[in-house]
Write a protein that holds these residues in place. Structure first.
Motif, PDB file in Angstrom:
ATOM      1  N   ASP A  13       0.866  -1.183   0.000  1.00  0.00           N
ATOM      2  CA  ASP A  13       0.000   0.000   0.000  1.00  0.00           C
ATOM      3  C   ASP A  13       0.894   1.222   0.000  1.00  0.00           C
ATOM      4  OD1 ASP A  13      -1.850   2.165   0.895  1.00  0.00           O
ATOM      5  OD2 ASP A  13      -3.234   0.487   1.138  1.00  0.00           O
ATOM      6  N   ASP A  14       0.531   2.248  -0.791  1.00  0.00           N
ATOM      7  CA  ASP A  14       1.379   3.436  -0.870  1.00  0.00           C
ATOM      8  C   ASP A  14       1.097   4.435   0.244  1.00  0.00           C
ATOM      9  OD1 ASP A  14      -1.125   4.015  -1.890  1.00  0.00           O
ATOM     10  OD2 ASP A  14      -0.385   5.534  -3.263  1.00  0.00           O
ATOM     11  N   ASP A  15       0.131   4.141   1.103  1.00  0.00           N
ATOM     12  CA  ASP A  15      -0.164   4.994   2.254  1.00  0.00           C
ATOM     13  C   ASP A  15       0.580   4.431   3.469  1.00  0.00           C
ATOM     14  OD1 ASP A  15      -1.233   6.226   4.534  1.00  0.00           O
ATOM     15  OD2 ASP A  15      -3.162   6.549   3.557  1.00  0.00           O
ATOM     16  N   SER A  19      -0.332   1.106   5.931  1.00  0.00           N
ATOM     17  CA  SER A  19       0.590  -0.031   6.012  1.00  0.00           C
ATOM     18  C   SER A  19       1.044  -0.288   7.436  1.00  0.00           C
ATOM     19  CB  SER A  19       1.814   0.226   5.124  1.00  0.00           C
ATOM     20  OG  SER A  19       1.452   0.265   3.765  1.00  0.00           O
ATOM     21  N   ASP A  57      -3.137  -3.426  -2.286  1.00  0.00           N
ATOM     22  CA  ASP A  57      -4.002  -2.302  -2.664  1.00  0.00           C
ATOM     23  C   ASP A  57      -4.190  -2.303  -4.172  1.00  0.00           C
ATOM     24  OD1 ASP A  57      -5.525  -0.036  -2.497  1.00  0.00           O
ATOM     25  OD2 ASP A  57      -3.830   1.339  -2.362  1.00  0.00           O
ATOM     26  N   LEU A  60      -2.043   1.540  -7.020  1.00  0.00           N
ATOM     27  CA  LEU A  60      -0.644   1.674  -6.617  1.00  0.00           C
ATOM     28  C   LEU A  60       0.129   2.490  -7.646  1.00  0.00           C
ATOM     29  CD1 LEU A  60       0.162  -2.027  -5.602  1.00  0.00           C
ATOM     30  CD2 LEU A  60      -0.003  -0.088  -4.025  1.00  0.00           C
ATOM     31  N   GLY A  65      -2.526  -2.695  -8.801  1.00  0.00           N
ATOM     32  CA  GLY A  65      -2.638  -3.950  -8.078  1.00  0.00           C
ATOM     33  C   GLY A  65      -3.083  -5.111  -8.939  1.00  0.00           C
ATOM     34  N   LEU A  83      -7.322  -4.816  -1.578  1.00  0.00           N
ATOM     35  CA  LEU A  83      -7.948  -3.647  -0.973  1.00  0.00           C
ATOM     36  C   LEU A  83      -8.531  -2.801  -2.094  1.00  0.00           C
ATOM     37  CD1 LEU A  83      -5.192  -2.635   1.627  1.00  0.00           C
ATOM     38  CD2 LEU A  83      -7.152  -4.155   1.947  1.00  0.00           C
ATOM     39  N   LYS A 106     -12.056  -0.098   1.224  1.00  0.00           N
ATOM     40  CA  LYS A 106     -11.578   1.052   1.987  1.00  0.00           C
ATOM     41  C   LYS A 106     -12.699   2.079   2.133  1.00  0.00           C
ATOM     42  CE  LYS A 106      -6.626   1.082   0.860  1.00  0.00           C
ATOM     43  NZ  LYS A 106      -5.545   1.891   0.287  1.00  0.00           N
TER      44      LYS A 106
END
Length: 232
Positions: A13-15, A19, A57, A60, A65, A83, A106
């Motif tokens: 996940d880029d958040d 993560s 996710d 991305l 993903g 996700l 989400k």
């Protein structure tokens, strides 16, 4: 969970906040967790780490993903929980069609995600009670080894596809509603019935001579699905 060792989970996940929260919840459950923030990094970690399950996710940077899932599934039999954005049914269906075993929308509850992870791992490595070898003509499912062959060729099944096939073969001739299959195979008492529909479609593509006219996994209109053995 994985017998005799700690389950390995890769969270992509880029958040960083998401993560970190997911990692802490999974580590609290005794899992070994690694993180990746984009698609290319996820594939590198996947090759080195060889996780038992990937929390992935859909959106991305570098590679989405869906493509990451395709590449992972092409190289190994790994469980994937996708996700997805809340309300994007098309994204959920696409993720399942690509080979994801489950999805969480989400914003999500980290506790719910941890429960989903445990559920997928438990069903992946602890076969249900019942016959360990299921045979229907040229279709053979070894539940203990978690392998399936058709005409001697190994079938590339996801975790949930395998579980669904084994469950249906163990209960031939009985019609199951989608809600029942969600509970029996996924362990959900509620959820999106399209999850079952997508997995049935994918299974038919792998075990039926003609997936548009299935003769093993048949539709019972107004109810759900029934497994009809090819060999009486």
């Amino acid at each position: 969970m994985v017998a005799a060792r700690t389950a390995r989970v890769l969270v992509v996940d880029d958040d960083p906040t998401v993560s970190d929260v997911v990692r802490r919840y999974l580590q609290r459950d005794g899992m070994d967790v690694r993180l990746a923030a984009d698609g290319p990094a996820a594939l590198v970690e996947f090759a080195e780490y060889r996780p038992d399950l990937v929390v992935l996710d859909l959106m991305l940077p570098g590679m989405d993903g869906i493509e990451v899932c395709r590449r992972m599934r092409a190289g190994a039999d790994v469980a994937v929980i996708m996700l997805t954005a809340l309300g994007e049914e098309s994204d959920r269906v696409l993720g399942l069609s690509t080979g994801a075993d489950d999805y969480v929308t989400k914003p999500f509850s980290p506790r719910e995600l941890a429960l989903r992870v445990r559920s997928v791992l438990r069903r992946s490595y602890r076969p249900d009670e019942g016959p360990t070898r299921l045979v229907d003509g040229d279709l053979v499912v070894d539940v203990a080894a978690r392998t399936a062959t058709l005409g001697g060729a190994v079938l590339a099944l996801t975790v949930r596809e395998f579980d669904l096939l084994a469950f249906l073969m163990r209960h031939p001739g009985r019609a199951y509603r989608r809600a029942e299959l969600l509970e029996e195979v996924w362990g959900w008492t509620f959820g999106d019935h399209s999850t079952v529909t997508v997995h049935v479609r994918r299974l038919r593509e792998k075990v039926e001579p003609d997936s548009s006219a299935p003769n093993r996994i048949v539709t019972v209109w107004g109810v759900g699905y029934r497994y009809e053995p090819a060999v009486p």
